[in-house]
Design a protein around this motif. Structure first.
Motif, short mmCIF file in Angstrom:
data_model
loop_
_atom_site.label_atom_id
_atom_site.label_comp_id
_atom_site.label_asym_id
_atom_site.label_seq_id
_atom_site.Cartn_x
_atom_site.Cartn_y
_atom_site.Cartn_z
N TRP A 14 0.80 -1.23 0.00
CA TRP A 14 0.00 0.00 0.00
C TRP A 14 0.83 1.28 0.00
CZ3 TRP A 14 0.31 3.12 4.39
CH2 TRP A 14 0.79 2.52 5.55
N SER A 29 2.74 2.18 -2.35
CA SER A 29 2.65 2.70 -3.73
C SER A 29 1.29 3.33 -4.01
CB SER A 29 2.90 1.56 -4.73
OG SER A 29 1.95 0.52 -4.55
N TRP A 30 0.30 3.06 -3.15
CA TRP A 30 -1.02 3.66 -3.35
C TRP A 30 -1.08 5.09 -2.81
CZ3 TRP A 30 -4.10 -0.99 -0.87
CH2 TRP A 30 -3.85 -2.14 -1.63
N LEU A 31 -0.14 5.43 -1.95
CA LEU A 31 -0.19 6.74 -1.29
C LEU A 31 0.36 7.82 -2.22
CD1 LEU A 31 1.12 5.87 2.29
CD2 LEU A 31 -1.25 6.11 1.56
N GLY A 32 -0.07 9.03 -1.96
CA GLY A 32 0.53 10.18 -2.62
C GLY A 32 1.22 11.04 -1.59
N GLY A 33 1.94 12.04 -2.03
CA GLY A 33 2.56 12.96 -1.10
C GLY A 33 3.84 12.44 -0.50
N ALA A 83 4.58 8.54 -0.01
CA ALA A 83 4.52 7.62 -1.15
C ALA A 83 5.82 6.83 -1.25
CB ALA A 83 4.29 8.40 -2.44
N PRO A 123 7.55 3.68 -3.80
CA PRO A 123 7.29 2.87 -5.01
C PRO A 123 7.16 1.39 -4.74
CG PRO A 123 9.56 3.68 -4.96
CD PRO A 123 8.83 4.40 -3.88
N THR A 174 11.35 11.52 6.45
CA THR A 174 10.09 12.19 6.09
C THR A 174 9.33 12.62 7.33
OG1 THR A 174 9.94 10.85 4.08
CG2 THR A 174 7.93 11.94 4.83
#
Length: 711
Positions: free
Chosen positions: A160, A162-166, A169, A171, A443
């Motif tokens: 999951w 790879s499903w996230l943005g921002g 995220a 790969p 991050t």
């Protein structure tokens, strides 16, 4: 010793440390197997940590398999299945799988590299089963939260993320790569956290077990009672002293509570302390045991590994903050003793000289440990020799001479005490591996800094909240590991940058450091030499590329100061990680004290949380003052004003200082506390705060004596 005998036996309170950690089975054969396995594990780890030269991956796998087997035998999959034949068969399968895992690493690891790190069927099966075994054993010992956290972390890498943005995220990696890094590499289950577990942590837990078996625990309680017996609120100070000294041995807050609380809580109640206050004091004082060198609940070893600062340095800089914490708890004791008119209950206590006469030999092992560490021996080697010192020094005792059976029993207790910690740290290694692999730590640190608006104060608040949330499901050590990996860079950068800004504003930046700004703004060199406003300094520093900031910090602050700032960042996080011990809704230390005092658990937790305010004040002092790594003169000044400042704050919170305070007096104590604790104030301003406190103290003391005379 008479003074060391518990006033209320442990069995009368239905409190036993092992009941908090294991669900023992009734099979005599199983008990004999556990006994033999515990001795084998203790002897094997002593060998590994002293003269053994086995590969670290093999040792870590053996460590996990050995203590995993112990957990499987001690703790059934479900409490109702403790004597079920099917459950025992299932546990036998787990034990066989653990043994097969070790053998596979020993005999087939080289074949994996010969294939170019390409998995075959055996690699897939063994690595997958090893992760599942870690999840199951941690579930048995610590509940569902940590396995859930591990599953979330692992699936983030392969699914999951790879499903996230921002910012979060990712790969993704293949399952094969994840399993390799989790099982075969030195970054996952068998990485640095595992190495700390089988070396430092185990050896000092074993050292503590030997000390307790030799009678050192009784000596500590007797010494505390003799020292505090004549003080106002003596039984309360027995709890503070006893838990502090016991914490230097055990490093476990729950162990502190159940071992000293069965003595101190009844003593406090007999003297006149309210029951909930007595339980709260014991919980708060026992929590401080993890802050007290030399063990610090394994935190000192992990901190030394993370920061690459020597263990001796870690425990030396931790001493004064720990002292401040215990004094802050002691101030609550004195205030409540005055308010509740606590009576003396220690008329029959043994004199200090008599206690030392009967138990002076218990100091020898600690002296040996400290001397070896100062001489530069590794902590594991020092702990091994100190265990021998415990045995030899016990022969100077009349009642606790350690013979072969006592030595074996100490080994068994040490191994049992280690079993849950070992599997937990192995599992947490999986989470740490994900954090480092994905860069989530960096991050998270950047996000904390962003959310806090670059404010160190709000950053610490955010970390405190995160530690409380994590602490609801993670033990203190695991919580510190996760938070240290995630948050330490943010706190380190903010502290270091604040010191850089002060130097730039004052025009004290070294010439070599000023040269770095040639790459940013050559015109600023002249301003740096003359000084500038803090705002201009902060704006100029913000232009320095991240790749150059490390070099700038080393040149401006010096390598020693940078190291101490890093230790400060980790120490702040380690202290904040303790708050889950005394903060509802999940506060096991307070719950254990409540069980002894027979008080409501949640209300006891709230009381313990109030009494443990030093957990928040001292980290702020670390962040904004050179309490960690300062010179002797600076430390003396900080310590003196911090002591009286915290006493003034306690008085303001409680509305009592030798006698009852009115609103104006409480406000005066708030001001006095602020003047003494606020960083960066001139000495004469702090002296005004001290004078305000002393004046109120003397007025209250005269009033208190007058009331006693009239009574």
């Amino acid at each position: 010793m008479t003074a060391s005998s518990p006033a209320t036996p442990a069995e009368d309170n239905d409190i036993n440390l092992e009941e908090f950690e294991t669900k023992h089975r009734s099979s005599p054969m199983l008990n004999r197997i556990v006994f033999a396995l515990s001795i084998f594990l203790a002897v094997a780890h002593i060998y590994i940590n002293t003269i053994g030269t086995l590969p670290e991956l093999w040792v870590s796998a053996f460590h996990f398999a050995g203590f995993g087997t112990l957990c499987a035998l001690l703790i059934p999959a479900h409490p109702k299945w403790r004597d079920s034949k099917l459950a025992i068969i299932m546990d036998g399968v787990i034990v066989a799988a653990l043994i097969a895992m070790v053998l596979y690493i020993v005999f087939f690891e080289d074949a994996l590299y010969a294939r170019g790190v390409t998995f075959n069927t055996g690699d897939w099966i063994v690595s997958s089963v090893a992760v599942l075994l870690a999840l199951e054993l941690i579930r048995r010992t610590s509940g569902w939260f940590i396995p859930f956290l591990i599953v979330v972390a692992l699936t983030y890498v392969v699914l999951w993320g790879s499903w996230l943005g921002g910012a979060f995220a990712f790969p993704g990696l293949s399952v094969e790569t994840l399993l390799y890094r989790s099982f075969f590499s030195t970054d996952g289950m068998f990485g640095s956290i595992s190495r700390i577990s089988w070396s430092f942590v185990f050896m000092f837990i074993l050292f503590g077990a030997f000390l307790v078996k030799s009678g050192a625990g009784d000596f500590i309680i007797a010494l505390s009672r003799s020292l505090a017996s004549k003080m106002i609120g003596g039984p309360g100070f027995v709890a503070v002293l006893g838990s502090g000294l016991m914490g230097s041995v055990s490093g476990s807050s729950v162990a502190n509570t159940v071992s000293t609380g069965v003595i101190t809580i009844p003593l406090m109640r007999k003297a006149g302390f309210p029951a909930r206050f007595a339980a709260g004091i014991e919980a708060a004082a026992s929590t401080g045991g993890q802050l007290m060198p030399p063990v610090m609940g394994a935190g000192a070893f992990i901190m030394a590994s993370y920061t690459q600062v020597s263990y001796v340095t870690i425990i030396s800089v931790a001493a004064i903050p720990a002292l401040l914490y215990f004094l802050s708890v002691g101030f609550f004791v004195r205030v409540e003793a005055k308010r509740s008119k606590v009576i003396a209950t220690e008329e029959d206590s043994i004199a200090v000289s008599q206690v030392f006469k009967e138990g002076w030999h218990h100091i020898i092992p600690l002296g040996v440990l400290v001397a070896l560490l100062i001489q530069g021996f590794t902590p594991t080697y020092a702990a091994g020799l100190s265990i021998i010192a415990v045995i030899v020094s016990s022969w100077l005792s009349k009642g606790h001479r350690m013979g072969p059976l006592a030595i074996l029993d100490a080994m068994v207790q040490g191994a049992k005490n280690m079993s849950t910690t070992a599997v937990l740290l192995i599992g947490i290694g999986l989470v740490v591996n994900v954090i480092s692999t994905t860069g989530v730590g960096n991050t998270f640190s950047l996000l904390i800094t962003d959310w806090a608006g670059g404010s160190l104060f709000f950053t610490i608040i955010l970390v405190a909240i995160a530690s409380l949330v994590l602490g609801m499901g993670l033990p203190v050590t695991a919580s510190y590991i996760v938070l240290g990996t995630l948050s330490a860079p943010a706190i380190f950068n903010l502290i270091a940058e604040s010191q850089l800004i002060e130097m730039m504003a004052a025009g004290n930046l070294p010439e070599a450091a000023s040269a770095v700004f040639m790459l940013v703004d050559p015109a600023a060199i002249g301003a740096l030499a003359q000084g500038m406003s803090s705002a201009d300094a902060a704006a100029l520093l913000a232009q320095v590329p991240a790749d150059f900031k490390g070099m700038l910090m080393d040149q401006a602050l010096g390598a020693q100061s940078v190291a101490m700032i890093l230790v400060t960042a980790h120490m702040i996080i380690f202290w904040l990680s303790q708050d889950s011990n005394v903060t509802p809704p999940v506060c096991l230390t307070a719950f254990a004290a409540a069980a002894i005092a027979k008080t409501p658990p949640m209300r006891t937790g709230m009381m313990a949380w109030k009494l443990a305010k030093g957990l928040y004040i001292v980290p702020l002092l670390m962040a904004y003052t050179p309490l960690i790594g300062g010179d002797a003169e600076t430390l003396l000044r900080l310590t003196i004003f911090a002591i009286f400042g915290m006493y003034a704050l306690v008085a303001a919170m409680e509305g009592y200082l030798e006698n009852k305070l009115n609103i104006l007096s409480r406000l005066a104590m708030v001001i006095a506390s602020g003047l003494m604790l606020w960083p960066g104030l001139d000495l004469w301003i702090q002296a005004i705060g001290l004078a305000m406190f002393l004046a109120q103290f003397m007025i209250g003391n005269r009033s208190y004596k007058s009331e006693l005379n009239q009574a």
